[in-house]
Write an enzyme that holds these catalytic residues in place. Structure first.
Site: not given
Length: 324
Positions: A115, A251, A281
């Site tokens: 990520c 993020h 996500n």
């Protein structure tokens, strides 16, 4: 004194056609739309079509970013793709995108920091521009996380989505001050001792694909502290403070993490670009996706000071400060 800065010249994103609302999971899991939203803020996400790959999405986002910059593929010196879900073990997604764009010159490679991948890729591209290795670099985040989900695990499979975002960085001149357009500073970190709280239980050397595994409470605890601290360090390196920031583009993992991090930095939520409700996500794709959406919404404008921050498996985390 004149200095080189790596500036954003164009941006774009791509999302697969299939939209999966939270209610769809109620058919196969012991979960509800309310349960998912209350714990993550996610309402829907996009899943790639069966024949759609990470390189396909990366290419689509790249074409939009190039158009936004008014450039052709041949104007690009290098491509860096941040991904943990490549089409193949090798060659790299970057070289696949290079071929699909029709680029016959330049070079490309992938970066894997889960990520945090886009922050790592952006920092790498910045260093290459400052060193003179390249003048224009296409920096891409692209993921098909739907391919590594355990669909029986309601704590993880409802959180992730697929997509891609791309950004064109190009060399420009500045005077070396904080008012310069471009990347002003970066801060990167990793700590391999925390591998077990977020990982995929398979890989090439084990001859398995594996599924994503996560200890949610531990990830949350690490994320809030580490995201706020890396953002503060990056701002300090640039000679700036939280009060100077126009937009945080974090993020997009979990709305509770985003809110807690903003509070720890002393920033209001109306200064945070939030897209997690619509995308879930998307790992390394989430920051370029959010940057692209933020620009399209009219939130991010030329001259704005933007801080991006991310944390992913490894653990790996970091932040970039840039003036749009």
């Amino acid at each position: 004194m004149s200095v080189i800065r790596a500036r954003v010249a164009g941006i774009g994103h791509y999302l697969p056609e299939r939209i999966v609302e939270n209610a769809e999971f109620e058919e196969t899991l012991e979960t509800t739309d309310e349960w998912i939203q209350s714990r993550s803020g996610i309402e829907r996400r996009h899943f790639a079509a069966p024949d759609e790959t990470t390189s396909d999405m990366a290419t689509a986002a790249s074409r939009i970013a190039l158009s936004d910059a008014g450039l052709a593929p041949g104007d690009i010196d290098a491509l860096i793709v941040a991904t943990s879900t490549p089409d193949l073990t090798f060659p790299s997604v970057a070289t696949m995108v290079q071929a699909k764009l029709g680029m016959e010159t330049g070079f490309g490679f992938d970066v894997q920091a889960v990520c945090a991948g886009f922050v790592y890729a952006l920092t790498t591209a910045n260093a290459m521009i400052l060193s003179g290795q390249a003048r224009r670099i296409l920096v891409i985040g692209a993921e098909t996380f739907s391919r590594i989900m355990d669909w029986s695990d309601r704590s993880t499979c409802v959180l992730f989505g697929d997509g891609a975002g791309a950004l064109v960085l190009e060399a420009g001149e500045g005077d070396g001050g904080t008012s310069d357009r471009g990347i002003l500073s970066a801060d990167l970190n990793s700590d391999g001792r925390h591998r077990e709280i977020l990982y995929v239980d398979g890989g090439v050397s084990t001859q398995t694909t594996g599924h994503l595994r996560m200890e949610g409470k531990e990830v949350f605890r690490h994320a809030v502290e580490k995201l706020a601290s890396t953002a503060h360090r990056a701002l300090e390196k640039a000679g700036l403070e939280s009060g100077d920031v126009d937009w945080i583009v974090p993020h997009q993992a979990n709305l509770r993490i985003i809110r807690a991090t903003a509070a720890k930095m002393g920033l209001r939520m109306d200064r945070v670009v939030v897209t997690v409700q619509d995308h879930g996500n998307t790992s390394a794709a989430s920051i370029p996706l959010a940057l692209s959406v933020g620009k399209a919404r009219g939130q991010i404008r030329e001259g704005d000071l933007v801080v991006t921050e991310a944390i992913g498996g490894g653990l790996a985390w970091g932040a970039v400060v840039l003036r749009w």
